[in-house]
Design an enzyme around this catalytic site. Structure first.
Site, mmCIF file in Angstrom:
data_model
loop_
_atom_site.group_PDB
_atom_site.id
_atom_site.type_symbol
_atom_site.label_atom_id
_atom_site.label_comp_id
_atom_site.label_asym_id
_atom_site.label_seq_id
_atom_site.Cartn_x
_atom_site.Cartn_y
_atom_site.Cartn_z
ATOM 1 N N LYS A 1 80.659 70.788 64.720
ATOM 2 C CA LYS A 1 79.125 70.727 65.357
ATOM 3 C C LYS A 1 78.819 70.172 63.986
ATOM 4 O O LYS A 1 79.106 70.461 63.170
ATOM 5 C CB LYS A 1 78.592 71.979 65.843
HETATM 6 C C1 PLP Z 1 79.890 69.035 75.437
HETATM 7 C C2 PLP Z 1 80.202 70.148 75.141
HETATM 8 N N1 PLP Z 1 79.666 70.909 75.459
HETATM 9 C C3 PLP Z 1 80.396 72.846 75.069
HETATM 10 C C4 PLP Z 1 80.885 73.424 74.421
HETATM 11 C C5 PLP Z 1 81.194 74.436 73.736
HETATM 12 O O1 PLP Z 1 81.392 74.920 72.952
HETATM 13 P P1 PLP Z 1 82.288 76.492 72.236
HETATM 14 O O2 PLP Z 1 83.340 75.526 71.693
HETATM 15 O O3 PLP Z 1 80.959 76.495 71.036
HETATM 16 O O4 PLP Z 1 82.486 77.362 73.143
HETATM 17 C C6 PLP Z 1 81.812 71.938 73.870
HETATM 18 C C7 PLP Z 1 82.412 71.925 72.175
HETATM 19 O O5 PLP Z 1 83.141 71.756 71.826
HETATM 20 C C8 PLP Z 1 80.938 70.209 74.182
HETATM 21 O O6 PLP Z 1 81.372 69.339 73.697
#
Ligand code: PLP
Length: 413
Positions: free
Chosen positions: A188
């Site tokens: 991210k």
């Molecule tokens: C669009 C989207 N939503 C939610 C998430 C979930 O985040 P995390 O990996 O921090 O749980 C991601 C992670 O790649 C994502 O790209």
């Protein structure tokens, strides 16, 4: 190294982490008399909410946790449907299922985010919320989706995991919805390895979100209250160590965005004269962060040849982001034996029934099978972005990659 923030991990992050270690308090709470306590999680919540312009924030352990906490705080649950795009990370869909609501998959358009026309068609008397996912560093069609939510009295949740730093008409993503969620995983804009946050303008939603993320407690407790807990919660708390890294990363966010935008502009400039090549439509081009450049080829056949030669494939093949490759979604493979939420009487007695299948979103399939992602700052094979540059690439390297892209595309167009 995958996300742009990870390239800038340095002295500031080290110093901030050391402050926490030396304080001895690694947990978001401390004895109020502890002078060395850094309160980094609380500070990060305050700075982040200022940065995105939303009043309340609850820091959590991941973007997935943020989605789950937001849905629970907003009261989404059994019998409800939530409209979500068929092109998103699996967590958007999984968090709805774990809230015991039913995901309704909707088409994307050439913005690569929710298609408002299809969202409107998918609204039923069971629809409780729309989850707009701001994919690949850019806001989705916020004005249209926001209007739809208001018109049909639906909640709007913004999944901003891939778009921290992006704005829409001058305001940050996450500032338009009833709740917005962000991720700080390794891919991210800014990162602490894992981490997430929920933002909301609503005090009551904040209090519920806080309770859900910390065993039902009220915001900013000292010690453990008894008798004042309104709901049961779980534990999704962020640690002081993660917040220490994020506070340092947050200060680098403007620089990251300006670098990404510059590099993306140079790449785009270098290929935009190619006849037959089109680009993703950005609902607010000024506001995007520029982490990826998505090109649309005229046919799937050409796109597959280009993707194969560049080593990134087409987006349609992404196993983590495209509904048709999510066998656990298509097969409704939930963890319990009774098939909740799909078989839940609260759902079926309201007339609900849900089947998913490959090919159910032909518009989405058509767009993604012609789409190739060029990385500018996010290199993630799962996203289909194995070709491109990084935030550290200089002009020479960008120009070489432009050349490579041009030579490749010329063979097939
Ligand atoms: C669009 C989207 N939503 C939610 C998430 C979930 O985040 P995390 O990996 O921090 O749980 C991601 C992670 O790649 C994502 O790209």
């Amino acid at each position: 190294m995958p996300g742009p923030g990870s390239y800038l991990l340095g002295e500031e992050e080290k110093r901030s982490i050391l402050e926490v270690i030396e304080s001895g308090w690694l947990y978001r709470y401390a004895d109020p008399s502890a002078k060395s306590f850094q309160a980094k999680v609380l500070q990060f919540e305050k700075e982040f909410s200022r940065c995105v312009g939303v009043q309340h924030a609850v820091a959590v352990s991941s973007g997935t946790a943020a989605l789950f906490v937001a849905l629970a705080a907003l009261g989404v649950g059994p019998g409800d449907e939530v409209i979500v795009p068929g092109y998103t990370f699996i967590a958007s869909i999984g968090s709805i299922v774990y809230s015991r609501a039913v995901p309704v998959l909707a088409e994307i358009d050439e913005s690569l985010t929710l298609d408002p026309a299809d969202v409107e068609q998918k609204i039923t008397p069971r629809t409780k919320a729309i989850m707009l996912v701001h994919m690949l560093g850019s806001a989705g069609r916020l004005r249209e989706i926001h209007e739809l939510a208001r018109k049909h009295d639906l909640l709007l949740i913004e999944d901003c995991a891939q778009a921290f730093g992006a704005t829409y008409q001058g305001r940050s993503v996450g500032a338009y919805g009833d709740a917005g969620t962000f991720s700080f995983n390794f891919y991210k804009t800014i990162t602490s390895g894992d981490g997430g946050i929920v933002v909301t303008p609503d005090e009551a939603v904040y209090r519920r979100a806080f309770a859900v993320h910390d065993q039902g407690h009220l915001p900013l407790r000292h010690g453990v209250e008894q008798g004042a807990r309104a709901v049961l919660g779980l534990n999704f708390k962020m640690t002081e160590l993660a917040a220490a890294v994020l506070l340092a990363q947050l200060k680098k966010a403007d620089y990251l965005k300006s670098q990404l935008k510059q590099k993306k502009a140079r790449f785009k400039q270098g290929i935009q004269d190619i006849a037959g090549l089109a680009f993703r439509q950005l609902p607010d081009p000024e506001g995007e962060i520029g982490s990826l450049l998505t090109v649309l080829l005229p046919t799937e056949e050409i796109a597959r040849k280009v993707g194969a030669e560049l080593g990134c494939g087409v987006i349609a093949d992404s196993g983590w982001h495209v509904y048709s490759n999510m066998e656990h979604v298509l097969g409704k493979k939930v963890v319990d034996q009774v098939g909740c939420p799909f078989t839940c009487p609260y759902y079926t007695e309201k007339g609900g029934s849900m089947e998913y299948s490959q090919g159910m979103l032909p518009k989405t399939d058509g767009i993604l099978s012609r789409a190739v992602n060029i990385s500018i700052g996010v290199s993630d094979a799962g996203l289909g972005s194995g070709f491109g540059v990084t935030i550290m690439s200089d002009e020479r390297e960008i120009d070489q990659k432009i050349q490579r892209f041009r030579e490749c595309v010329k063979k097939y167009l």
